[in-house]
Structure formats: structure tokens, C-alpha cells
Design a protein around this motif. Structure first.
Motif, PDB file in Angstrom:
ATOM      1  N   GLU A 259       0.830  -1.208   0.000  1.00 63.76           N
ATOM      2  CA  GLU A 259       0.000   0.000   0.000  1.00 63.76           C
ATOM      3  C   GLU A 259       0.864   1.258   0.000  1.00 63.76           C
ATOM      4  OE1 GLU A 259      -2.404  -0.546   3.449  1.00 63.76           O
ATOM      5  OE2 GLU A 259      -3.802  -1.950   2.478  1.00 63.76           O
ATOM      6  N   LEU A 260       1.944   1.223   0.755  1.00 66.82           N
ATOM      7  CA  LEU A 260       2.861   2.363   0.774  1.00 66.82           C
ATOM      8  C   LEU A 260       3.482   2.595  -0.601  1.00 66.82           C
ATOM      9  CD1 LEU A 260       4.475   4.525   2.372  1.00 66.82           C
ATOM     10  CD2 LEU A 260       6.180   2.739   2.808  1.00 66.82           C
ATOM     11  N   TYR A 261       3.906   1.519  -1.239  1.00 71.85           N
ATOM     12  CA  TYR A 261       4.495   1.647  -2.578  1.00 71.85           C
ATOM     13  C   TYR A 261       3.459   2.186  -3.573  1.00 71.85           C
ATOM     14  CZ  TYR A 261       9.034  -0.512  -1.691  1.00 71.85           C
ATOM     15  OH  TYR A 261      10.314  -0.763  -1.255  1.00 71.85           O
ATOM     16  N   LYS A 262       2.241   1.693  -3.465  1.00 69.79           N
ATOM     17  CA  LYS A 262       1.197   2.169  -4.379  1.00 69.79           C
ATOM     18  C   LYS A 262       0.921   3.658  -4.166  1.00 69.79           C
ATOM     19  CE  LYS A 262      -1.085  -2.328  -4.808  1.00 69.79           C
ATOM     20  NZ  LYS A 262      -2.254  -3.159  -4.418  1.00 69.79           N
ATOM     21  N   GLU A 263       0.967   4.109  -2.915  1.00 63.61           N
ATOM     22  CA  GLU A 263       0.801   5.534  -2.627  1.00 63.61           C
ATOM     23  C   GLU A 263       1.888   6.367  -3.292  1.00 63.61           C
ATOM     24  OE1 GLU A 263       0.812   5.845   1.588  1.00 63.61           O
ATOM     25  OE2 GLU A 263      -1.110   4.792   1.848  1.00 63.61           O
ATOM     26  N   ASN A 264       3.046   5.733  -3.522  1.00 63.33           N
ATOM     27  CA  ASN A 264       4.157   6.406  -4.196  1.00 63.33           C
ATOM     28  C   ASN A 264       4.139   6.179  -5.717  1.00 63.33           C
ATOM     29  OD1 ASN A 264       6.413   7.674  -2.281  1.00 63.33           O
ATOM     30  ND2 ASN A 264       5.460   5.956  -1.198  1.00 63.33           N
ATOM     31  N   GLY A 265       3.068   5.585  -6.215  1.00 61.54           N
ATOM     32  CA  GLY A 265       2.905   5.432  -7.658  1.00 61.54           C
ATOM     33  C   GLY A 265       3.393   4.130  -8.244  1.00 61.54           C
ATOM     34  N   VAL A 266       3.882   3.215  -7.424  1.00 59.41           N
ATOM     35  CA  VAL A 266       4.371   1.937  -7.937  1.00 59.41           C
ATOM     36  C   VAL A 266       3.198   0.994  -8.175  1.00 59.41           C
ATOM     37  CG1 VAL A 266       5.829  -0.072  -7.441  1.00 59.41           C
ATOM     38  CG2 VAL A 266       6.563   2.218  -6.717  1.00 59.41           C
ATOM     39  N   LYS A 267       3.211   0.328  -9.336  1.00 59.14           N
ATOM     40  CA  LYS A 267       2.173  -0.640  -9.679  1.00 59.14           C
ATOM     41  C   LYS A 267       2.679  -2.057  -9.404  1.00 59.14           C
ATOM     42  CE  LYS A 267       1.806   1.147 -13.880  1.00 59.14           C
ATOM     43  NZ  LYS A 267       2.440   2.484 -13.761  1.00 59.14           N
ATOM     44  N   PHE A 268       1.760  -2.982  -9.141  1.00 57.45           N
ATOM     45  CA  PHE A 268       2.120  -4.367  -8.836  1.00 57.45           C
ATOM     46  C   PHE A 268       1.429  -5.329  -9.776  1.00 57.45           C
ATOM     47  CE2 PHE A 268       3.236  -2.295  -4.928  1.00 57.45           C
ATOM     48  CZ  PHE A 268       4.257  -3.051  -4.388  1.00 57.45           C
ATOM     49  N   LEU A 269       2.175  -6.345 -10.207  1.00 55.61           N
ATOM     50  CA  LEU A 269       1.618  -7.509 -10.883  1.00 55.61           C
ATOM     51  C   LEU A 269       2.124  -8.721 -10.127  1.00 55.61           C
ATOM     52  CD1 LEU A 269       1.912  -6.866 -14.732  1.00 55.61           C
ATOM     53  CD2 LEU A 269      -0.171  -7.202 -13.408  1.00 55.61           C
ATOM     54  N   THR A 270       1.265  -9.373  -9.363  1.00 55.22           N
ATOM     55  CA  THR A 270       1.689 -10.502  -8.539  1.00 55.22           C
ATOM     56  C   THR A 270       1.142 -11.811  -9.081  1.00 55.22           C
ATOM     57  OG1 THR A 270      -0.231 -10.308  -7.073  1.00 55.22           O
ATOM     58  CG2 THR A 270       1.699  -9.001  -6.518  1.00 55.22           C
ATOM     59  N   GLY A 271       1.795 -12.890  -8.712  1.00 49.83           N
ATOM     60  CA  GLY A 271       1.348 -14.209  -9.132  1.00 49.83           C
ATOM     61  C   GLY A 271       1.460 -14.441 -10.628  1.00 49.83           C
ATOM     62  N   VAL A 272       2.393 -13.747 -11.284  1.00 47.46           N
ATOM     63  CA  VAL A 272       2.545 -13.897 -12.737  1.00 47.46           C
ATOM     64  C   VAL A 272       3.953 -14.386 -13.065  1.00 47.46           C
ATOM     65  CG1 VAL A 272       0.857 -12.104 -13.225  1.00 47.46           C
ATOM     66  CG2 VAL A 272       3.268 -11.492 -13.062  1.00 47.46           C
ATOM     67  N   SER A 273       4.072 -15.029 -14.207  1.00 48.78           N
ATOM     68  CA  SER A 273       5.360 -15.514 -14.687  1.00 48.78           C
ATOM     69  C   SER A 273       5.680 -14.892 -16.030  1.00 48.78           C
ATOM     70  CB  SER A 273       5.349 -17.043 -14.817  1.00 48.78           C
ATOM     71  OG  SER A 273       5.129 -17.648 -13.565  1.00 48.78           O
ATOM     72  N   ILE A 274       6.959 -14.721 -16.304  1.00 44.37           N
ATOM     73  CA  ILE A 274       7.405 -14.074 -17.537  1.00 44.37           C
ATOM     74  C   ILE A 274       7.812 -15.135 -18.554  1.00 44.37           C
ATOM     75  CG2 ILE A 274       9.181 -12.572 -18.521  1.00 44.37           C
ATOM     76  CD1 ILE A 274       9.191 -11.197 -15.706  1.00 44.37           C
ATOM     77  N   LYS A 275       7.296 -14.993 -19.764  1.00 40.18           N
ATOM     78  CA  LYS A 275       7.635 -15.917 -20.835  1.00 40.18           C
ATOM     79  C   LYS A 275       8.931 -15.483 -21.512  1.00 40.18           C
ATOM     80  CE  LYS A 275       5.774 -18.194 -24.948  1.00 40.18           C
ATOM     81  NZ  LYS A 275       4.601 -18.335 -25.842  1.00 40.18           N
ATOM     82  N   ASN A 276       9.024 -14.218 -21.852  1.00 37.78           N
ATOM     83  CA  ASN A 276      10.255 -13.704 -22.462  1.00 37.78           C
ATOM     84  C   ASN A 276      10.250 -12.175 -22.461  1.00 37.78           C
ATOM     85  OD1 ASN A 276       8.256 -14.404 -24.862  1.00 37.78           O
ATOM     86  ND2 ASN A 276       9.536 -12.676 -25.537  1.00 37.78           N
ATOM     87  N   LEU A 277      11.406 -11.602 -22.688  1.00 40.53           N
ATOM     88  CA  LEU A 277      11.570 -10.160 -22.850  1.00 40.53           C
ATOM     89  C   LEU A 277      11.700  -9.882 -24.338  1.00 40.53           C
ATOM     90  CD1 LEU A 277      14.203  -9.533 -20.021  1.00 40.53           C
ATOM     91  CD2 LEU A 277      11.715  -9.628 -19.855  1.00 40.53           C
ATOM     92  N   GLU A 278      11.006  -8.850 -24.810  1.00 36.68           N
ATOM     93  CA  GLU A 278      10.969  -8.566 -26.249  1.00 36.68           C
ATOM     94  C   GLU A 278      11.726  -7.290 -26.572  1.00 36.68           C
ATOM     95  OE1 GLU A 278       6.800  -8.466 -27.120  1.00 36.68           O
ATOM     96  OE2 GLU A 278       6.652 -10.655 -27.254  1.00 36.68           O
ATOM     97  N   ALA A 279      12.406  -7.315 -27.708  1.00 34.74           N
ATOM     98  CA  ALA A 279      13.169  -6.156 -28.165  1.00 34.74           C
ATOM     99  C   ALA A 279      12.353  -5.330 -29.138  1.00 34.74           C
ATOM    100  CB  ALA A 279      14.465  -6.616 -28.829  1.00 34.74           C
ATOM    101  N   GLY A 280      12.644  -4.029 -29.172  1.00 30.04           N
ATOM    102  CA  GLY A 280      12.047  -3.145 -30.159  1.00 30.04           C
ATOM    103  C   GLY A 280      12.852  -3.143 -31.442  1.00 30.04           C
ATOM    104  N   PRO A 281      12.497  -2.312 -32.402  1.00 26.61           N
ATOM    105  CA  PRO A 281      13.207  -2.258 -33.686  1.00 26.61           C
ATOM    106  C   PRO A 281      14.693  -1.955 -33.540  1.00 26.61           C
ATOM    107  CG  PRO A 281      11.135  -1.071 -33.818  1.00 26.61           C
ATOM    108  CD  PRO A 281      11.330  -1.410 -32.375  1.00 26.61           C
ATOM    109  N   ASP A 282      15.061  -1.226 -32.476  1.00 28.84           N
ATOM    110  CA  ASP A 282      16.463  -0.875 -32.274  1.00 28.84           C
ATOM    111  C   ASP A 282      17.243  -1.919 -31.498  1.00 28.84           C
ATOM    112  OD1 ASP A 282      15.261  -0.550 -29.840  1.00 28.84           O
ATOM    113  OD2 ASP A 282      15.967   1.495 -29.490  1.00 28.84           O
TER     114      ASP A 282
END
Length: 490
Positions: A259-282
Motif C-alpha cells: 500500500e505504501l508503494y502504491k501511494e508512491n505510484g508503484v504498480k504491482f503484478l503478482t502471481g505472474v510468470s514471464i515468458k520472455n523479454l521482447e526487443a524493439g526495432p532498435d
């Protein structure tokens, strides 16, 4: 940055002129690892080695190495006798700064060397490169050890240097756990933090960043996200667990911090897993693709998913397969005479809880180094008796509306009692079989913080119902203090 790995609980987480001498190892402590006492004579007349100081060699340039060096100096055994070989270009420094004050924006007074060289963190003399020269300590920088010959008592470095040792202290710490390259773990804009070079690279990204994603809900994730707030950046924390710092915080306690972090503008995504990191055109990181198919935009990604003990090339000196690291006894001796291990890399007997543990924390790095060197150079025979201690400090940059600092001592086992409304104080007590096992306190006074280790070490019997009825953190601590006094009076 802090972790304790063990086989039961609190499993957080998850880097010679010739002299002639002899020393007698202190008698071995009783352990199940088969350590033996020994007498070794160190004699070397050869000039074919690349280190002038050959009697004592420390491999690793982190906090443990720095505190060990100070202990050698205090015993009058450093000048012309001690060599430190490290992969870093810097003299040992207080590494916790890297995920805290080092990351502050330039207008908010960030920490910089020489301001946090070892041993300033414990109130000692600042050990700059000149300090090592003045003390006659040989420093070999930017040249990690790649192999060891135990029979010949020699080390080989990446550049091909051949180093001789009489007694060897392994203080290599940990290496950062990384995402595989095949899922984008090495893309430009993806950062890991273990040393100053890593932190400098992240700062360069933060100066240009718009969307920051921090992967990991542990110490690094919490501290880096708090620092990103100081840059006024769009910041998101992602982790697979249900709440922050799951291996220590209770769900209720974690909710307060979230809650403190959210008050400071931080967003949370919990209980999730990452498949991969994607690159842009550069070719620069541009997004994270999650296992559920959704995508999160990001131009800067910080990965804080734990660390692994840096045991190579010392894998044959006695690894612990349960908690990782190099197994040692209560005097930090490995099963090979003349070789010791300290700090993050050491798997040692956690005497107070009767189990083997590996602790990734600056406090243990300091204390293990001091204990090891004293045992090596003197008649000390009492075994290391460490009380687990963890802390974090966040939102401490200049202009922050609220600075946060908590401390935890002991073991997080049993039932919990939470007291306080986090405005600003909150305390959590862990009680097992009627005994107080651990305490966490947020925003306490100096006197209150000083009470915590005494409580955790003494483990007094405590009335859980009475504690639950406390109307404030102060009252709860007074109840705990009274329980401590009763035990001490018996």
C-alpha cells in the motif's frame, strides 16, 4: 540485498617477497563434517610467483574481504603478508548502497565512492585504495581466480598470474541469477545489480527511462523500485509470489508495504510468470511477455531474482548440496587444511538453531570475516554463534515524504502477532511453542531496535493473548521486554 538459505526456515532469495612462517590451527570444534586440526609450515623460496605477499591470500573483493583485511591489520599480520585478489576494479566497499542510495538521482545526493568503502558501514576507518597500500596489503584488481592447485597451494588468475598462498580465505560472495539469453535476458536495457559497474549501467538507463519494470519481489525489487520513485518514473514490480518478500513478510505485513508503494505510484503484478523479454526495432528491450499472453511495455528492466554462491573454481573444497556454498565449521575452516570460506559463499553451522545455513547479508559478511581471521591468527576456539539479522531502508532520498526502515532478528517460525497500524510503526512477533522466536520492527526508535536482538537470542516465553491485546507497538515491546527480564532473572 540479503538472503539466508538453510535446510529448514528463513530461506530468503534466491563474488607471494617471500616469508617463512608457521601457525597452529586451533583445536577443531565438534561438527559432523569431519574437520581436522592441522599444523602447516609455509615456506617458499621461489621467485616464480606473481604475488609478493604470499602468507595469507584472500580471493574476493567484497565486504567480507575488506573486514578480513581490517582484522589482519588489527592483529599486526597484514604488512607484507596479506594479498587480496579480486575481479573488481575497486577496493572493497559496502555493497548494500548499490540498491539504495547509489541509485538516487543526482539532485538527491546519491552515494559515491570513496564514501562507502569498507568499513564505514560499521563505524570503522574508511579503507580506500591508499589504506591498503599504507598497510602493506597487496591488491590485485580486475583479475579473478580461475583455478586452484591444492597440493601446490597455488592459484591461477584469468590473466595467467600464478599466485602462492600459505593460508587461503575464499570470500567470493555470490553471482546474480540471470534470465537466459534465449528469452531476452541479455538485451540492452535489461539490468542486474551486483557491483558498481552494474549500478552505473542502470543509472544510465534511468536517466533516459520512461517505463521501468522491476522483476522480483524481494530485497532488490523493493529497494530498486523505491529508488525509481525518486526519479519520478512509471514503475511496476512483477513477481510470481502472492506478496512482497514472501519468505519473511506475512501477507498482512506485505500488504502494508505494498500500500505504501502504491501511494508512491508503484504498480504491482503478482502471481505472474514471464515468458520472455521482447526487443524493439532498435534491439533495445521494449516489453515483457507474460505466460498468460499479456504484454507489459518497458524501456528499462531490472531483474532481482536472487543469487548463487560463486564457488567456481573451489568446487572440490567441500560444497554443501543442501544450501549451496562451501561448507565450513564454526571457525570457517573447510575440509582442506589451510583453506577457509567466509561471507555469502560459506555454508556454516547456525549454532542458535542447530542447522547449516548460508547467509547473504552484510552483517554476516562482517562478522564471519572477523571471526575467521581471529581464529586463524590467535588461540580463539569458540565457534561462530550468529543471530540472523535482516533490514532494509527505502524511500530515503532527499525530499521523500516518508523514509522507511525496518529490522528483523531471529527466526520466522510459528504463529505471528502483528501490532500497530503502520503509521509509522508496526511490529510482527513470531511465536513457536510459547517462545518468542523472531521480531520485525518498522520505524522504531534506537532503543527499541536495540531490544530486538536480545529478544531473538533469549527466546523468552511470552503470553500470546496478552501480546495480541497490546494497544500500540510500544506496549507490545514492553510486554516482550518484561518477558525477557523474567527469563534473565531465572
Amino acid at each position: 540485498m540479503a538472503t539466508l538459505s538453510n535446510s529448514l526456515h528463513l530461506n530468503h532469495g534466491l563474488s607471494l617477497g617471500c616469508r617463512q612462517s608457521s601457525f597452529l590451527s586451533p583445536p577443531t570444534a565438534s561438527t559432523s563434517f569431519g574437520f581436522t586440526s592441522f599444523r602447516r609450515r609455509f615456506v617458499s623460496a621461489s621467485a616464480s610467483f606473481d604475488n609478493d605477499n604470499r602468507e595469507y591470500v584472500i580471493v574476493g573483493g567484497g565486504n567480507a574481504a575488506g573486514y578480513a583485511a581490517r582484522s589482519f591489520v588489527e592483529h599486526g599480520m597484514a604488512d607484507g603478508r596479506l594479498c587480496i585478489v579480486t575481479k573488481e576494479p575497486h577496493a572493497p566497499y559496502e555493497r548494500p548502497a548499490l540498491t539504495k542510495a547509489y541509485l538516487f538521482p543526482l539532485d538527491k545526493k546519491p552515494a559515491r565512492l570513496p564514501g562507502f568503502h569498507t568499513c564505514v558501514g560499521s563505524g570503522g576507518e574508511r579503507q580506500t585504495p591508499d589504506w591498503y597500500k599504507e598497510k602493506g596489503i597487496e591488491m590485485i584488481y580486475e583479475d579473478p581466480v580461475t583455478s586452484i592447485d591444492i597440493e601446490k597451494q597455488t592459484l591461477t588468475t584469468n590473466s595467467g598470474k600464478l599466485l602462492k598462498y600459505g593460508s587461503l580465505i575464499v570470500a567470493t560472495g555470490c553471482t546474480t541469477s540471470r534470465f537466459p539469453e534465449k528469452i531476452g535476458g541479455n538485451l540492452p536495457g535489461v539490468h542486474y545489480i551486483r557491483d558498481i559497474a552494474d549500478a552505473d549501467s542502470l543509472i544510465s538507463s534511468l536517466e533516459k527511462a520512461k517505463k521501468v519494470v522491476v522483476i522480483g519481489g524481494g530485497y532488490i525489487g523493493m529497494e530498486v523500485a523505491a529508488a525509481a520513485v525518486g526519479w519520478k518514473l512509471d514503475t511496476t514490480i512483477i513477481f510470481p509470489e502472492n506478496h512482497l518478500l514472501q519468505r519473511l513478510f506475512t501477507p498482512s505485513l506485505a500488504r502494508r508495504y505494498e500500500e505504501l508503494y502504491k501511494e508512491n505510484g508503484v504498480k504491482f503484478l503478482t502471481g505472474v510468470s514471464i515468458k520472455n523479454l521482447e526487443a524493439g526495432p532498435d534491439g533495445h528491450v521494449a516489453a515483457l511477455k507474460l505466460e498468460d499472453g499479456s504484454t507489459i511495455e518497458a524501456d528499462t528492466v531490472v531483474v532481482g531474482i536472487g543469487a548463487k554462491p560463486a564457488v567456481s573454481p573451489f568446487e572440490h573444497v567441500g560444497l554443501n548440496t543442501t544450501v549451496g556454498g562451501i561448507q565450513v565449521d564454526g571457525l570457517f575452516r573447510t575440509n582442506i587444511p589451510g583453506i577457509f570460506a567466509i561471507g555469502d559463499v560459506a555454508a556454516f553451522p547456525l549454532k542458535i538453531y542447530d542447522r547449516i545455513a548460508r547467509v547473504e547479508h552484510v552483517d554476516h559478511a562482517r562478522r564471519s570475516a572477523q571471526h575467521c581471521v581471529k581464529a586463524l591468527l590467535s588461540a580463539q576456539t569458540h565457534t561462530y554463534d550468529y543471530l540472523p539479522y535482516f533490514y532494509s531502508r527505502v524511500f530515503e532520498y532527499e525530499g521523500s515524504p516518508r523514509k522507511v526502515w525496518w529490522q528483523f532478528f531471529g527466526d520466522n517460525v510459528g504463529e505471528t502477532v502483528e501490532i500497530g497500524n503502520f503509521d509509522p510503526k508496526i511490529a510482527t512477533f513470531w511465536i513457536d511453542s510459547g517462545k518468542l522466536k523472531g521480531v520485525l520492527l518498522e520505524s522504531g526508535s534506537a532503543e527499541e531496535f536495540q531490544l530486538l536482538p536480545a529478544l531473538a537470542r533469549s527466546q523468552p516465553s511470552i503470553d500470546k493473548t496478552k501480546l495480541q491485546k497490546a494497544s500500540s507497538v510500544e506496549e507490545a515491546l514492553e510486554i516482550a521486554k518484561a518477558a525477557l527480564q523474567v527469563k534473565q532473572a531465572v
